[in-house]
Design an enzyme around this catalytic site. Structure first.
Site, PDB file in Angstrom:
ATOM      1  CB  SER A  15      -2.204  -8.628 -38.572  1.00 58.49           C
ATOM      2  OG  SER A  15      -1.847  -7.368 -38.074  1.00 58.49           O
ATOM      3  CD  GLU A  35       4.709  -5.108 -46.415  1.00 56.56           C
ATOM      4  OE1 GLU A  35       3.708  -5.813 -46.188  1.00 56.56           O
ATOM      5  OE2 GLU A  35       4.630  -3.874 -46.661  1.00 56.56           O
ATOM      6  CB  THR A  42      -1.773  -1.378 -40.552  1.00 58.19           C
ATOM      7  OG1 THR A  42      -1.875  -1.298 -41.975  1.00 58.19           O
ATOM      8  CG2 THR A  42      -2.395  -0.152 -39.931  1.00 58.19           C
ATOM      9  CB  CYS A  43      -1.067  -4.262 -36.291  1.00 55.53           C
ATOM     10  SG  CYS A  43      -1.296  -4.486 -34.534  1.00 55.53           S
ATOM     11  CB  CYS A  48      -2.241  -2.253 -32.527  1.00 54.54           C
ATOM     12  SG  CYS A  48      -2.889  -3.086 -33.964  1.00 54.54           S
ATOM     13  CE  LYS A  51      -4.107   1.857 -30.235  1.00 55.57           C
ATOM     14  NZ  LYS A  51      -5.335   1.472 -30.868  1.00 55.57           N
ATOM     15  CB  ALA A 115       3.013  -8.539 -55.272  1.00 51.22           C
ATOM     16  N   GLY A 175     -15.094  10.688 -35.442  1.00 49.55           N
ATOM     17  CA  GLY A 175     -15.498  10.140 -34.144  1.00 49.55           C
ATOM     18  C   GLY A 175     -15.391   8.626 -34.092  1.00 49.55           C
ATOM     19  CE1 TYR A 177      -8.724   1.591 -33.583  1.00 55.09           C
ATOM     20  CE2 TYR A 177     -10.510   1.345 -35.154  1.00 55.09           C
ATOM     21  CZ  TYR A 177      -9.207   1.111 -34.796  1.00 55.09           C
ATOM     22  OH  TYR A 177      -8.371   0.426 -35.623  1.00 55.09           O
ATOM     23  CD  GLU A 181      -7.528   3.721 -30.017  1.00 59.96           C
ATOM     24  OE1 GLU A 181      -7.881   2.681 -29.468  1.00 59.96           O
ATOM     25  OE2 GLU A 181      -6.831   3.729 -31.050  1.00 59.96           O
ATOM     26  NE  ARG A 204     -22.111   5.380 -37.501  1.00 62.22           N
ATOM     27  CZ  ARG A 204     -22.086   4.481 -38.491  1.00 62.22           C
ATOM     28  NH1 ARG A 204     -23.015   3.560 -38.574  1.00 62.22           N
ATOM     29  NH2 ARG A 204     -21.136   4.518 -39.400  1.00 62.22           N
ATOM     30  N   GLY A 261     -12.090   7.196 -41.181  1.00 59.37           N
ATOM     31  CA  GLY A 261     -12.297   5.828 -41.661  1.00 59.37           C
ATOM     32  C   GLY A 261     -11.160   5.370 -42.548  1.00 59.37           C
ATOM     33  CG  HIS A 435     -12.050  -6.591  -1.594  1.00 59.37           C
ATOM     34  ND1 HIS A 435     -12.961  -5.700  -2.123  1.00 59.37           N
ATOM     35  CD2 HIS A 435     -11.639  -6.073  -0.406  1.00 59.37           C
ATOM     36  CE1 HIS A 435     -13.114  -4.697  -1.279  1.00 59.37           C
ATOM     37  NE2 HIS A 435     -12.328  -4.895  -0.231  1.00 59.37           N
ATOM     38  CD  GLU A 440     -14.115  -6.180  -5.202  1.00 56.24           C
ATOM     39  OE1 GLU A 440     -14.436  -7.159  -4.511  1.00 56.24           O
ATOM     40  OE2 GLU A 440     -13.426  -5.235  -4.771  1.00 56.24           O
TER      41      GLU A 440
END
Ligand SMILES: Cc1cc2nc3c(=O)[nH]c(=O)nc-3n(C[C@H](O)[C@H](O)[C@H](O)COP(=O)(O)OP(=O)(O)OC[C@H]3O[C@@H](n4cnc5c(N)ncnc54)[C@H](O)[C@@H]3O)c2cc1C
Length: 459
Positions: A15, A35, A42-43, A48, A51, A115, A175, A177, A181, A204, A261, A435, A440
């Site tokens: 990214s 690369e 990763t994303c 992301c 996932k 690299a 625990g 994200y 997920e 957390r 992590g 509405h 709202e």
């Protein structure tokens, strides 16, 4: 004057790296990028995007059930893991191609290899030596590995996207994200899902209310949550993998996913050859302009181990390009960055949690709504929504907005603009709602929650 092969050499086309390379080239710089694995990082490949596709896939099971309350009769739905993975792979390949094309169109020279730095201006890229006036380290991070007997039998998030077979029983350790997920994904797809976390509550750093609310909702949907526990070993058993928990209990699973992590990707990068300083977790240390202690070497994104989010890496990439090639030193404003967890239901948040606001501002007013969304009146689904505003009492400024419930991320993105603009509660109140929506509620909450300080004093 020394002349270099490039004005900027970027290591890592994720990214942050892609954005910095493209923007720098658009400002007229001679740019190259290396690369070693996959364009988009990763994303796009193992984060992301796949996932979120899996989150969408996993929600259909519940949607089919909800449809019955609205008069639909469906046959027995069946899910095919291989189809999902194949379709996901095709979409990711398409995105890889787009990233490569974007770099080519911008005039960035691409090296499809690993690299490493040889000194503060020299890089070895796939056996070739090149030089650059500036080197940008944008190598991201990788999942932390299990540190228990049987670690080689466990998965990390990178592996989950390529499993041949859907596990019937999965244990998720962690625990954060990513663990939360994946618990929602596997549970939604029909795997028997257990999440174990060493602390008393997951996620957390998020608002306490939101953390407990989400735990209740996930429990209602059938995810087995085990807090204040961890696992001590994994071994091949008669019936899959036998896991031993810290309370001595043993249980069998088909897969164990370790999501405890991520660590910065700095090993084997040759940073020591240039004398670049790392912190004790191995992250590259940078100042507010993303400069390391070596003037020609900069770093952005997850490798600096700060806010690990794609939009943050993008903003940092933009800032670097502007600082280096627009003569306009640019920083990133890290205040009020909205984030979401694509759990089921999703949660999203911007600004301060109630706990942080009380600590920083003392007097705050809390507005809170906990209700069954209209969609679930007929569906029979027991899922609820929670919405919460944190307001500084004296200035009336809205310090934080938090939500758990369908479309939370989509809704909070809009609220984040108001909070970033410094909106007061009056402005929220003066905004007319749409509405009927769940959103709202953010402009119609009028009742303050009882002040815990006052009710305690009255007792
Ligand atoms: C499962 C998961 C879900 C996520 N979900 C979200 C989400 O919903 N929203 C969100 O905002 N963020 C999410 N993230 C985080 C997001 O993916 C990262 O914050 C973001 O990708 C960081 O970008 P980056 O440029 O720092 O590094 P990366 O995107 O990791 O890119 C680094 C690149 O460098 C390459 N590389 C490394 N070393 C070398 C080398 N020596 N030579 C050449 N190339 C090298 C790597 O192959 C990689 O492609 C998620 C992450 C994971 C793991």
């Amino acid at each position: 004057m020394t002349s270099y092969d490039y004005d900027l050499f970027v290591i890592g086309a994720g990214s942050g790296g892609v954005r910095a390379a493209r923007m720098s080239a658009s400002h007229g710089a001679r740019v190259a990028i290396a690369e070693e694995r996959h364009f988009g990082g990763t994303c796009v490949n193992i984060g992301c995007v796949p996932k979120k596709l899996m989150v969408y896939a996993s929600h259909f099971g519940e949607d089919f059930e909800d449809a019955a309350g609205y008069g639909w009769t469906l046959g027995k739905p069946e899910f095919d893991w291989k189809t999902l993975i194949a379709n996901k792979d095709r979409e990711i390949a398409r995105l890889n191609g787009i990233y490569e094309k974007l770099l080519n169109n911008a005039g960035v020279e691409i090296f499809e290899s690993r690299a490493r730095l040889l000194d503060e201006h020299t890089i070895d890229v796939g056996g070739k030596r090149v030089t650059a006036a500036h080197i940008l380290v944008a190598t991201g991070g990788k999942p932390a590995q299990a540190d228990i007997p049987g670690r080689e039998l466990t998965l990390v998030s990178d592996d989950v996207f390529f499993l041949d077979k859907q596990p019937e029983r999965i244990l998720i350790v962690g625990g954060g994200y990513i663990g939360v997920e994946f618990a929602g994904i596997f549970n939604g797809l029909g795997s028997k899902t257990t999440l174990v976390h060493r602390g008393p509550a997951f996620l957390r750093g998020f608002d306490e209310d939101l953390r407990h609310f989400l735990a209740r909702e996930m429990d209602k949907k059938g995810v087995a949550l085990r807090f204040n526990q961890t696992i001590t070993s994994v071994a091949k058993g008669q019936d899959g993998l036998t896991v031993e928990f810290s309370d001595g209990r043993r249980e069998d699973f088909d897969q164990v996913l370790y999501a405890v992590g991520r660590t910065p990707n700095t090993q084997g990068l040759g940073l020591e050859n240039a004398g670049v300083a790392l912190d004790k977790r191995g992250a590259v240390q940078v100042d507010e302009y993303f400069r390391t202690n070596v003037p020609s070497v900069l770093a952005i994104g997850d490798v600096t181990d700060r806010l690990q989010l794609t939009p943050v890496a993008l903003a940092e990439g933009m800032a670097v390009a502007q600082t280096l090639f627009q003569e306009s030193p640019s920083r990133v404003d890290y205040a009020d960055i909205p984030t979401a967890v694509f759990s089921q239901p999703p949660i999203a948040t911007v600004g301060l949690s109630e706990g942080e606001a009380r600590e920083q501002y003392g007097k705050v007013d809390i507005y809170r709504a906990d209700f069954k969304p209209m969609r679930h009146t007929l569906s029979g689904n027991e899922e609820r929504a929670l919405m919460k505003l944190i307001v500084e009492r004296d200035s009336e400024r809205v310090l934080g907005a938090h939500m758990a419930g369908m479309d939370a991320a989509e809704i909070i993105q809009g609220v984040a603009i108001a909070i970033k603009a410094g909106a007061t509660k009056d402005i929220f109140d003066a905004t007319i709602g749409i509405h009927p929506t769940t959103a709202e509620e953010f402009v119609t909450m009028r009742e303050k929650q009882p002040d815990p300080g006052v009710s305690e004093a009255a007792e």
